[in-house]
Design a protein around this motif. Structure first.
Motif, mmCIF file in Angstrom:
data_model
loop_
_atom_site.group_PDB
_atom_site.id
_atom_site.type_symbol
_atom_site.label_atom_id
_atom_site.label_comp_id
_atom_site.label_asym_id
_atom_site.label_seq_id
_atom_site.Cartn_x
_atom_site.Cartn_y
_atom_site.Cartn_z
ATOM 1 N N ASN A 59 0.815 -1.215 0.000
ATOM 2 C CA ASN A 59 0.000 0.000 0.000
ATOM 3 C C ASN A 59 0.846 1.262 0.000
ATOM 4 O O ASN A 59 0.428 2.302 -0.525
ATOM 5 N N LYS A 60 2.030 1.200 0.605
ATOM 6 C CA LYS A 60 2.916 2.360 0.630
ATOM 7 C C LYS A 60 3.532 2.632 -0.739
ATOM 8 O O LYS A 60 3.743 3.795 -1.107
ATOM 9 N N VAL A 61 3.849 1.568 -1.458
ATOM 10 C CA VAL A 61 4.651 1.702 -2.676
ATOM 11 C C VAL A 61 3.796 1.804 -3.934
ATOM 12 O O VAL A 61 4.020 2.672 -4.785
ATOM 13 N N TYR A 62 2.847 0.916 -4.093
ATOM 14 C CA TYR A 62 2.018 0.890 -5.293
ATOM 15 C C TYR A 62 0.801 1.792 -5.068
ATOM 16 O O TYR A 62 0.080 1.622 -4.092
ATOM 17 N N ARG A 63 0.549 2.711 -6.015
ATOM 18 C CA ARG A 63 -0.441 3.751 -5.813
ATOM 19 C C ARG A 63 -1.533 3.731 -6.893
ATOM 20 O O ARG A 63 -1.582 4.599 -7.772
ATOM 21 N N PRO A 64 -2.419 2.745 -6.825
ATOM 22 C CA PRO A 64 -3.529 2.710 -7.779
ATOM 23 C C PRO A 64 -4.461 3.908 -7.647
ATOM 24 O O PRO A 64 -5.186 4.230 -8.588
ATOM 25 N N ASP A 65 -4.447 4.589 -6.488
ATOM 26 C CA ASP A 65 -5.288 5.772 -6.330
ATOM 27 C C ASP A 65 -4.875 6.873 -7.299
ATOM 28 O O ASP A 65 -5.721 7.516 -7.941
ATOM 29 N N ILE A 66 -3.561 7.067 -7.447
ATOM 30 C CA ILE A 66 -3.066 8.061 -8.402
ATOM 31 C C ILE A 66 -3.394 7.620 -9.822
ATOM 32 O O ILE A 66 -3.845 8.411 -10.659
ATOM 33 N N TYR A 67 -3.154 6.346 -10.094
ATOM 34 C CA TYR A 67 -3.421 5.807 -11.428
ATOM 35 C C TYR A 67 -4.869 6.042 -11.825
ATOM 36 O O TYR A 67 -5.162 6.489 -12.941
ATOM 37 N N MET A 68 -5.814 5.743 -10.928
ATOM 38 C CA MET A 68 -7.231 5.853 -11.264
ATOM 39 C C MET A 68 -7.668 7.300 -11.451
ATOM 40 O O MET A 68 -8.555 7.587 -12.264
ATOM 41 N N LYS A 69 -7.060 8.232 -10.724
ATOM 42 C CA LYS A 69 -7.347 9.651 -10.975
ATOM 43 C C LYS A 69 -6.915 10.024 -12.396
ATOM 44 O O LYS A 69 -7.642 10.724 -13.119
ATOM 45 N N ALA A 70 -5.734 9.565 -12.782
ATOM 46 C CA ALA A 70 -5.241 9.851 -14.128
ATOM 47 C C ALA A 70 -6.144 9.208 -15.183
ATOM 48 O O ALA A 70 -6.507 9.844 -16.182
ATOM 49 N N ALA A 71 -6.508 7.957 -14.958
ATOM 50 C CA ALA A 71 -7.349 7.241 -15.916
ATOM 51 C C ALA A 71 -8.710 7.913 -16.065
ATOM 52 O O ALA A 71 -9.199 8.120 -17.184
ATOM 53 N N ALA A 92 -12.484 -0.606 -18.145
ATOM 54 C CA ALA A 92 -13.726 -1.193 -17.632
ATOM 55 C C ALA A 92 -13.485 -2.222 -16.536
ATOM 56 O O ALA A 92 -14.235 -2.291 -15.551
ATOM 57 N N GLU A 93 -12.430 -3.015 -16.681
ATOM 58 C CA GLU A 93 -12.173 -4.082 -15.715
ATOM 59 C C GLU A 93 -11.663 -3.538 -14.377
ATOM 60 O O GLU A 93 -11.560 -4.289 -13.408
ATOM 61 N N LEU A 94 -11.322 -2.259 -14.342
ATOM 62 C CA LEU A 94 -10.764 -1.672 -13.123
ATOM 63 C C LEU A 94 -11.820 -0.959 -12.280
ATOM 64 O O LEU A 94 -11.498 -0.427 -11.220
ATOM 65 N N ALA A 95 -13.059 -0.955 -12.744
ATOM 66 C CA ALA A 95 -14.103 -0.181 -12.073
ATOM 67 C C ALA A 95 -14.262 -0.550 -10.597
ATOM 68 O O ALA A 95 -14.445 0.315 -9.746
ATOM 69 N N ASN A 96 -14.202 -1.834 -10.287
ATOM 70 C CA ASN A 96 -14.367 -2.286 -8.900
ATOM 71 C C ASN A 96 -13.099 -2.966 -8.378
ATOM 72 O O ASN A 96 -13.165 -3.859 -7.527
ATOM 73 N N GLU A 97 -11.950 -2.539 -8.893
ATOM 74 C CA GLU A 97 -10.680 -3.182 -8.557
ATOM 75 C C GLU A 97 -10.284 -2.913 -7.105
ATOM 76 O O GLU A 97 -10.391 -1.787 -6.624
ATOM 77 N N ASP A 98 -9.829 -3.974 -6.411
ATOM 78 C CA ASP A 98 -9.353 -3.810 -5.031
ATOM 79 C C ASP A 98 -7.841 -3.890 -4.929
ATOM 80 O O ASP A 98 -7.282 -3.837 -3.832
ATOM 81 N N GLY A 99 -7.166 -4.009 -6.077
ATOM 82 C CA GLY A 99 -5.708 -4.038 -6.084
ATOM 83 C C GLY A 99 -5.105 -5.437 -6.017
ATOM 84 O O GLY A 99 -3.889 -5.574 -6.033
ATOM 85 N N PHE A 100 -5.952 -6.452 -5.963
ATOM 86 C CA PHE A 100 -5.450 -7.833 -5.907
ATOM 87 C C PHE A 100 -5.966 -8.625 -7.106
ATOM 88 O O PHE A 100 -7.173 -8.716 -7.323
ATOM 89 N N ARG A 101 -5.040 -9.175 -7.856
ATOM 90 C CA ARG A 101 -5.431 -10.042 -8.962
ATOM 91 C C ARG A 101 -6.073 -11.313 -8.405
ATOM 92 O O ARG A 101 -5.784 -11.724 -7.274
ATOM 93 N N ASN A 102 -6.893 -11.957 -9.215
ATOM 94 C CA ASN A 102 -7.384 -13.285 -8.856
ATOM 95 C C ASN A 102 -6.199 -14.227 -8.718
ATOM 96 O O ASN A 102 -5.151 -13.997 -9.331
ATOM 97 N N PRO A 103 -6.310 -15.295 -7.929
ATOM 98 C CA PRO A 103 -5.195 -16.239 -7.815
ATOM 99 C C PRO A 103 -4.650 -16.623 -9.193
ATOM 100 O O PRO A 103 -5.416 -16.940 -10.109
ATOM 101 N N GLN A 104 -3.324 -16.554 -9.314
ATOM 102 C CA GLN A 104 -2.672 -16.764 -10.612
ATOM 103 C C GLN A 104 -2.100 -18.184 -10.697
ATOM 104 O O GLN A 104 -1.405 -18.642 -9.793
ATOM 105 N N THR A 105 -2.396 -18.845 -11.807
ATOM 106 C CA THR A 105 -2.097 -20.274 -11.944
ATOM 107 C C THR A 105 -1.026 -20.584 -12.968
ATOM 108 O O THR A 105 -0.523 -21.708 -12.999
#
Length: 469
Positions: free
Chosen positions: A399-411, A426-439
């Motif tokens: 949370n300290k390093v990665y800043r999706p809040d800034i990104y979403m303001k820009a977007a 569109a896929e980021l509308a309800n994004e919580d910052g965590f990808r689904n488990p990656q396989t």
């Protein structure tokens, strides 16, 4: 050759024009309303900026934002400067010589937790997915080939796992010869990808023990990994100093063109659609110049979209730009070999890898917390983080390093201005910052960023909960 430093008079003219355009926007009452807090997207507090990069194709969003005028659209007048190595680049951002830079994803994270250099670095923008490969010398390749299944046409079956390298490493060890390999920086994706690939094949890449003053990363190692700057990888391989390396493009394809080595696996095959580089700035910069931060992020998002749009139709033009000596400086054909959707392994064995370089699709530019946490898990796995940390600690650092809040303001501001479509995000509308488990990992181990300790404990090689060197 393009001169990236604007002349004073030309710079002044562009600056006045840019200010007039922004003023015109104000007069017409068309300033952008931000989605998050309804504030206006104001003037950039700092207009003249210097950005650093390393000569790799994944610096492309910076080059394209410059060449296509996306920075100037934001009222930003940018100088772009190649750096000698990743440490010089990081130090330049920390001491203010550079305002921001193309960075290894692990650099802002490591700096924030104080591994190597202590500094508060953030990223509002992830630069790309994939883009790396592991190359071995011709001699090692000939020894590996006998251990690799063949297709009906006689070509090797891919992905090639490190299982094929293990007998070679064991033979070298039995004869008392160290098996040396190169990676670009201790907290680079390349280090962790090479370690991941080796360990998945039963080859121990060694531990770090910073609490004991040992930052070699070679404790208990069967393959000895050391740092080599990216552009020097082919020459170091050719000299016999290392037997293989992990690096970004174009330095794997350069080995093919020079006839000195064979790329055996791409990072797309090690971890499909893995995050690679980020754009890094200091936290202090983002707080002092918030409008500038959003505006530079907007420019980079537009550049990334340009690089991927219309099924990579712009890639040939991008390759031409990157081949200039002031950017990557490799031959057009070398860069195009991977940048345009193919990848050449053994000479003549060129295969389609359309997602070898991804700059925008699959939400490539969004700074996911789970991406940051993956790097932290690997730092812990190999001892760069000496002690156990609770899951909450991993999330707090991310949370300290990665800043999706800034990104979403820009977007959102780009959508509001109709410079980009809402469907682009569109896929980021309800994004919580965590990808689904990656396989899609080469060892089939599933990664869930919400459960870092559970993930770390899944590996047969590496530190686990309670372990300490």
């Amino acid at each position: 050759m393009l001169n990236l430093t604007l002349t004073k008079s030309k710079h002044f003219c562009r600056r006045i024009i840019g200010q007039a355009l922004i003023a015109g926007m104000c007069i017409s009452s068309s300033l952008v309303t931000l989605h998050a807090n309804a504030e206006e997207l104001g003037y950039p507090e700092k207009e003249e900026l210097k950005f650093g990069f390393i000569k790799l194709t994944d610096m492309a969003p910076i080059a394209i934002a410059y060449e296509k005028g996306f920075f100037e659209d934001e009222g930003l007048y940018v100088t772009i400067e190649a750096q000698a190595n990743w440490k010089v680049l990081l130090d330049g951002v920390i001491d203010g010589r550079l305002d921001g830079a193309h960075m290894l994803a692990g650099q802002p994270i490591a700096a924030t937790i104080g591994y190597g250099t202590k500094a508060e670095i953030i990223t509002p923008f992830s630069m790309d997915l994939n883009g790396n490969g592991i190359t071995v010398s011709n001699e090692i390749w000939q020894q590996m080939k006998v251990n690799i299944p063949k297709r009906p046409d006689g070509k090797p079956v891919h992905p090639i796992k490190a299982d094929a390298l293990k007998p070679v490493v064991e033979k070298y060890s039995a004869s008392g010869k160290p098996f040396n390999m190169g990676m670009v920086f201790p907290v680079s994706t390349h280090n962790y990808e090479l370690r991941y690939w080796l360990a998945a094949g039963g080859i121990h890449p060694g531990f770090y023990a910073p609490h004991k003053g040992d930052t070699s990363g070679q404790i208990d190692a069967q393959a000895l990994l050391s740092v080599t700057p990216p552009p020097q990888m082919p020459a170091t391989l050719e000299a016999g100093t290392i037997y293989g390396y992990c690096v970004g493009e174009p330095w794997n394809q350069q080995a093919v063109f020079k006839g000195i080595g064979v790329p055996v696996v791409t990072d797309y095959e090690i971890w499909k659609d893995n995050p690679e580089k980020v754009f890094g700035i200091t936290k202090a910069f983002s707080e002092k110049y918030p409008n500038t931060t959003i505006r530079l992020t907007r420019a980079l998002i537009r550049a990334a979209k340009w690089l991927d749009e219309n099924n990579n139709a712009n890639r040939p033009e991008a390759v031409k730009i990157l081949s200039q000596s002031n950017y990557v400086g490799a031959d057009y054909d070398v860069i195009a070999n991977s940048m345009t959707g193919t990848f050449e392994y053994e000479k003549g064995d060129k295969r389609d890898v359309p997602d070898f370089n991804v700059f925008f699709r699959y939400n490539a530019t969004y700074p996911y917390y789970s991406d940051a946490i993956w790097y932290l898990t690997q730092m812990r796995r190999w001892g760069q983080i000496s002690e156990d940390k609770p899951d909450t600690w991993y999330k707090e650092v991310a949370n300290k390093v990665y800043r999706p809040d800034i990104y979403m303001k820009a977007a959102q501001s780009l959508v509001d201005e109709k410079l980009m479509a809402a469907s682009d995000f569109a896929e980021l509308a309800n994004e919580d910052g965590f990808r689904n488990p990656q396989t899609h990992f080469i060892d089939n181990i599933v990664y869930d960023g919400t459960k870092p300790n559970e993930y770390i404990n899944k590996f047969s090689i590496g530190l686990k909960a309670g372990d300490k060197i």
